[in-house]
Design a protein around this motif. Structure first.
Motif, PDB file in Angstrom:
ATOM      1  N   SER A 224       4.460   5.579  -5.000  1.00 48.58           N
ATOM      2  CA  SER A 224       4.208   6.067  -6.853  1.00 48.58           C
ATOM      3  C   SER A 224       2.441   6.493  -7.587  1.00 48.58           C
TER       4      SER A 224
ATOM      5  N   GLU B  39       0.634  -1.249  -0.192  1.00 51.63           N
ATOM      6  CA  GLU B  39      -0.236  -0.440  -0.111  1.00 51.63           C
ATOM      7  C   GLU B  39       0.862   1.459   0.018  1.00 51.63           C
TER       8      GLU B  39
ATOM      9  N   SER C  51       2.284   2.085  -3.224  1.00 52.16           N
ATOM     10  CA  SER C  51       0.898   2.054  -3.877  1.00 52.16           C
ATOM     11  C   SER C  51       0.628   4.039  -3.611  1.00 52.16           C
TER      12      SER C  51
ATOM     13  N   GLY D 229       3.852   4.671 -11.387  1.00 59.37           N
ATOM     14  CA  GLY D 229       2.682   6.110 -11.694  1.00 59.37           C
ATOM     15  C   GLY D 229       2.054   7.312 -12.128  1.00 59.37           C
TER      16      GLY D 229
ATOM     17  N   LEU E 226      -2.580  -0.789 -10.503  1.00 56.96           N
ATOM     18  CA  LEU E 226      -1.238   0.153  -9.902  1.00 56.96           C
ATOM     19  C   LEU E 226      -0.936   0.055 -11.342  1.00 56.96           C
TER      20      LEU E 226
ATOM     21  N   SER F  75      -4.930  -0.267  -5.043  1.00 58.65           N
ATOM     22  CA  SER F  75      -4.158  -1.197  -4.753  1.00 58.65           C
ATOM     23  C   SER F  75      -2.856  -1.592  -5.502  1.00 58.65           C
ATOM     24  N   ALA F  76      -2.356  -2.082  -5.352  1.00 58.15           N
ATOM     25  CA  ALA F  76      -0.656  -1.830  -6.082  1.00 58.15           C
ATOM     26  C   ALA F  76      -0.689  -3.365  -7.436  1.00 58.15           C
TER      27      ALA F  76
END
Length: 306
Positions: A207, A201, A204, A263, A295, A291-292
């Protein structure tokens, strides 16, 4: 009570190890400081116009030298990390010296930083901005505005998502919570391995914040030489924020996961689909942040939030 890192030592070590930066006569230095302050105000206006986020809280702008930058960044991290009663005697000094060395390198590369934990305040690293502008032969006014827009976008992010600093502090508090005297560093390593979802998290969050600021700064239409700035700056190499870099160092995160591009790709996809107004829902709650997994798959975030 103390911390795992001796941040005062880190700042002092960085100051000792860092070169001061380019030599500038007093008159020119005063002009650069004033131009950077003006750019900070203009950058906020540009960030607000493009991102569709408005600032409603005061913030301080500090144009600093490299030693002042290292001190301010150390204060920022000291405010982020929890204090604890039982830290092995040598750990803070060793960690402080190591991270001071990291800061000494970053201080010659990082141009600015928005600090939501102390202040809040915008830091502009004048010697490094001046040095890199000269090395890349960039228009000063355009370059200053480009940098300021990026950092002022971070200001808007934290204003509209006050939950983000709290989540960051909570995760760090859990990671660096009370450690036993014996084998404390091994215990920290095991704790971080068990915190896979929390670390994911945090990755994320960093990013998206950096990617969003990059997309906004690159959408400024009033910067006439923006294509030149982007081309020359990108050719200079990968760049990460000091926050992302030091968190990566502290938590052992994969540096690639903290780079701007991951990101930025997510943000650009979402903005192209639903505009900045639609994207801005990510700041409204922790649950709406990607969420990862999302992303790397923005279409899944769009499907979940529509």
């Amino acid at each position: 009570m103390n911390q795992v890192v001796d941040w005062k030592l880190a700042a002092n070590a960085a100051r000792t190890l860092m070169p001061a930066g380019p030599r500038i006569i007093k008159k020119d230095a005063a002009r650069i400081v004033e131009e950077l302050r003006i750019a900070a105000g203009e950058g906020l206006a540009e960030a607000e116009k493009i991102s569709k986020l408005l600032s409603t809280a005061p913030s301080q702008t500090l144009v600093v030298d490299r030693a002042g930058w290292a001190k301010a960044v150390s204060q920022n991290f000291a405010a982020m990390l929890p204090e604890q009663a039982n830290v092995p005697a040598m750990v803070p000094a060793v960690a402080g010296a190591e991270l001071g060395a990291v800061l000494s390198v970053l201080g010659t590369r990082v141009l600015g930083q928005f600090d939501p934990f102390v202040g809040p305040r915008l830091l502009l690293n004048a010697p490094t901005i001046t040095q890199i502008r000269g090395e890349l032969n960039l228009n000063a006014r355009d370059f200053y505005l480009w940098i300021a827009t990026h950092e002022q976008t971070h200001r808007l992010q934290f204003e509209h998502a006050p939950w983000i600093p709290e989540v960051m502090k909570s995760i760090l508090a859990e990671a660096f919570g009370p450690l036993e005297d014996e084998g404390s560093m091994n215990q920290l390593g095991e704790r971080l391995k068990a915190m896979k979802s929390e670390v994911g998290e945090l990755t994320s969050i960093m990013s998206v914040l950096e990617g969003h600021a990059m997309v906004v700064m690159n959408d400024v239409t009033s910067i006439g030489s923006i294509k030149t700035i982007r081309r020359r700056f990108e050719a200079r190499g990968e760049n990460r924020s000091v926050l992302a870099t030091l968190l990566g160092k502290l938590l052992g995160l994969d540096a690639k996961a903290l780079q701007y591009k991951r990101g930025a790709k997510f943000v650009r996809h979402v903005v192209d689909e639903i505009g900045y107004e639609g994207f801005n829902q990510v700041f409204s709650s922790r649950e709406l942040f990607p969420s990862a997994e999302e992303l790397d798959h923005p279409e899944r975030w769009l499907a979940r939030t529509r």
